[in-house]
Structure formats: structure tokens, C-alpha cells
Write a protein that holds these residues in place. Structure first.
Motif, mmCIF file in Angstrom:
data_model
loop_
_atom_site.group_PDB
_atom_site.id
_atom_site.type_symbol
_atom_site.label_atom_id
_atom_site.label_comp_id
_atom_site.label_asym_id
_atom_site.label_seq_id
_atom_site.Cartn_x
_atom_site.Cartn_y
_atom_site.Cartn_z
ATOM 1 N N GLU A 26 -22.698 28.743 -7.233
ATOM 2 C CA GLU A 26 -21.936 29.925 -6.813
ATOM 3 C C GLU A 26 -22.838 30.924 -6.093
ATOM 4 O O GLU A 26 -22.425 31.562 -5.110
ATOM 5 C CB GLU A 26 -21.270 30.574 -8.025
ATOM 6 C CG GLU A 26 -20.123 29.738 -8.599
ATOM 7 C CD GLU A 26 -19.411 30.432 -9.737
ATOM 8 O OE1 GLU A 26 -19.962 31.433 -10.268
ATOM 9 O OE2 GLU A 26 -18.303 29.981 -10.105
ATOM 10 N N GLN A 27 -24.064 31.074 -6.559
ATOM 11 C CA GLN A 27 -25.006 32.000 -5.926
ATOM 12 C C GLN A 27 -25.368 31.539 -4.521
ATOM 13 O O GLN A 27 -25.521 32.357 -3.602
ATOM 14 C CB GLN A 27 -26.266 32.122 -6.780
ATOM 15 C CG GLN A 27 -27.272 33.126 -6.235
ATOM 16 C CD GLN A 27 -28.482 33.274 -7.136
ATOM 17 O OE1 GLN A 27 -28.660 32.525 -8.096
ATOM 18 N NE2 GLN A 27 -29.333 34.233 -6.835
ATOM 19 N N ASN A 28 -25.493 30.219 -4.344
ATOM 20 C CA ASN A 28 -25.860 29.675 -3.040
ATOM 21 C C ASN A 28 -24.694 29.649 -2.054
ATOM 22 O O ASN A 28 -24.896 29.486 -0.846
ATOM 23 C CB ASN A 28 -26.418 28.249 -3.198
ATOM 24 C CG ASN A 28 -27.861 28.273 -3.664
ATOM 25 O OD1 ASN A 28 -28.434 29.330 -3.899
ATOM 26 N ND2 ASN A 28 -28.448 27.109 -3.793
ATOM 27 N N GLY A 29 -23.482 29.777 -2.578
ATOM 28 C CA GLY A 29 -22.312 29.832 -1.706
ATOM 29 C C GLY A 29 -21.883 28.506 -1.122
ATOM 30 O O GLY A 29 -21.064 28.451 -0.208
ATOM 31 N N SER A 30 -22.441 27.406 -1.627
ATOM 32 C CA SER A 30 -22.049 26.074 -1.164
ATOM 33 C C SER A 30 -21.580 25.254 -2.358
ATOM 34 O O SER A 30 -22.224 25.278 -3.414
ATOM 35 C CB SER A 30 -23.230 25.369 -0.488
ATOM 36 O OG SER A 30 -22.911 24.006 -0.210
ATOM 37 N N PRO A 31 -20.475 24.522 -2.232
ATOM 38 C CA PRO A 31 -19.972 23.744 -3.372
ATOM 39 C C PRO A 31 -20.798 22.483 -3.660
ATOM 40 O O PRO A 31 -20.691 21.914 -4.736
ATOM 41 C CB PRO A 31 -18.554 23.371 -2.933
ATOM 42 C CG PRO A 31 -18.641 23.319 -1.434
ATOM 43 C CD PRO A 31 -19.589 24.412 -1.053
#
Length: 244
Positions: A26-31
Motif C-alpha cells: 500500500e505504501q508503494n502504491g503498486s498492487p
């Protein structure tokens, strides 16, 4: 013989691990994430270490050009296999890239939720996930010639074998099943009962099942099963192992 990975022997650890990976994603913004992302997220909280080093230093200490010798990478790979077996993550595009399932995100909320009913529901679903671990498994390229749910098979066979099973019996009979049909379990139960009264019969079967696998390696395949049965109160340690 079914190879069960054994990176952790505490069921609560897997709940913590999926929570940490979910927060990282979630922090990295990629699933999507890979083995290195698992390593980064878990070394950052000290869940994986290498040569007494933690965090990024653990990854540096562990790094090898030959990934088979990289301890941190191998722990992350084993963890991914358990998480896939339980349905908490799935492969995405290839066997080295993953995403967290809806169930995985629900399990990841375990520590954060103040609601005991949610916590209990998560634990019940994880217990069901263990019982439904099956081979052949669509997320794991291994043991694809088998048709077995080893955890469920153990509970199904208990009434036929005096309502107890030893670690070695699980290892060398349940994990060596080719299928878990009623007839197969009945035959296996007969074999187990026979080994308990026939001298050297168990040792002969163990030698046959091991093949090229070391006994120490095979023994490690039962770390997660024992943790599962103990954590959910399905079996308790009572009788010593008794094989001739």
C-alpha cells in the motif's frame, strides 16, 4: 513426498507477515510485489535476518549471485509458497510476481481491528484454508501428480488409527499419499497400524519414501503441520512416538 515449506512454525507469524507485506504494498502504491519486496518488507521489521544482521544490512549480508545460496531470498521464497497455499496471495503474470487477495487483505487487518469477532473470523478462515491446502495446487508448480489435502486427510484418518498420529507417521504416510480417497486412507490406516506392531516395518517404509531426501530435510516438512494442529486445538501432544 509432498514438500511443505517451513519458514516459520508459528501461525500468528503468518498473520503478521501478510500484514507487513500489505502495508509495504500500500505504501508503494503498486498492487504487485516480488521476492525482493517480501525481503525488504520483512527485514525492515527484523522478521528475517542474516548472519546477525537486520534490515538492509541483512539483505547485503545474505546476497549471493547464486540465489540458491541467498538465505534471505530463500526465506522469502518459502514464505511466498505458504502464503499462496493459504490463498493469502496469488501469482500475477508469472511465478515470481504476486498480489494480495481479498482474503489476504482481510487477514492483514487482524492486528489493527479492535473487534474480537473479526479476529475470530480471520482465525477460522485461516484454519479452513489449512484444511483445504491441496495438491495439485494451481499456485504451486510441484507435486502435480498428486490429489491430496494432507491436513484434512490427517483428521479423516484419525478414527481408523486409534485417534492419534505421530509426527513420523504424518511425514512418511500422509505426506507420501498419492490421493486421499476413502480407499487410499483405509489402506494407509492399515499400514500405520501394522507398523506400530511389526518390528522394522516403519523403518523400511521410511527408507523407501526418503529416496534422495535427507531425513533432516523431511523432518522439517512437519513444522507447519504441527504448528497448525497445535494452534487450532485439533491435536495435542500426548503419546510418545513408538516405532520399531
Amino acid at each position: 513426498m509432498i514438500r511443505l515449506p517451513n519458514p516459520k512454525s508459528d501461525i500468528q507469524e503468518y498473520i503478521k507477515i501478510i500484514s507487513v507485506i500489505n502495508a509495504y504494498v500500500e505504501q508503494n502504491g503498486s498492487p504487485n510485489f516480488n521476492f525482493d519486496d517480501i525481503s525488504k518488507s520483512l527485514t525492515s521489521i527484523g522478521n528475517i535476518s542474516s548472519q546477525k544482521a537486520f534490515g538492509s544490512k541483512a539483505m547485503e549480508a545474505s546476497f549471493r549471485d547464486d540465489k540458491s545460496l541467498d538465505a534471505v531470498f530463500n526465506q522469502s521464497k518459502a514464505l511466498s509458497e505458504v502464503l499462496r497455499l493459504l490463498g493469502l496471495i496469488v501469482s500475477d503474470n508469472n511465478q515470481h510476481t504476486f498480489r494480495i487477495t481479498k482474503f489476504g487483505k482481510f487477514a492483514a487487518s487482524y492486528s489493527a481491528t479492535p473487534r474480537d469477532d473479526f479476529k475470530n473470523q480471520i482465525l477460522k478462515l485461516i484454519a479452513h484454508s489449512f484444511l483445504n491446502v491441496n495438491y495439485k495446487h494451481p499456485q504451486i508448480i510441484a507435486n502435480d501428480s498428486l490429489t491430496v489435502k494432507p491436513f484434512l486427510a490427517t483428521l479423516r484418518i484419525l478414527s481408523l488409527i486409534e485417534n492419534f498420529i505421530t509426527k513420523d507417521e504424518f511425514n512418511f504416510y500422509i505426506l507420501s499419499l498419492e490421493d486421499d480417497s476413502d480407499s487410499s486412507l483405509k489402506d494407509t490406516a492399515t499400514e500405520i497400524l501394522s507398523t506400530r506392531t511389526t518390528k522394522n516395518k516403519f523403518q523400511s517404509n521410511k527408507k523407501r519414501v526418503l529416496g534422495a531426501i535427507s531425513e533432516n530435510t523431511a523432518s522439517n516438512y512437519t513444522r507447519i503441520p504441527m504448528a497448525f494442529f497445535k494452534s487450532f486445538g485439533l491435536l495435542e501432544k500426548e503419546e510418545p512416538e513408538r516405532h520399531s
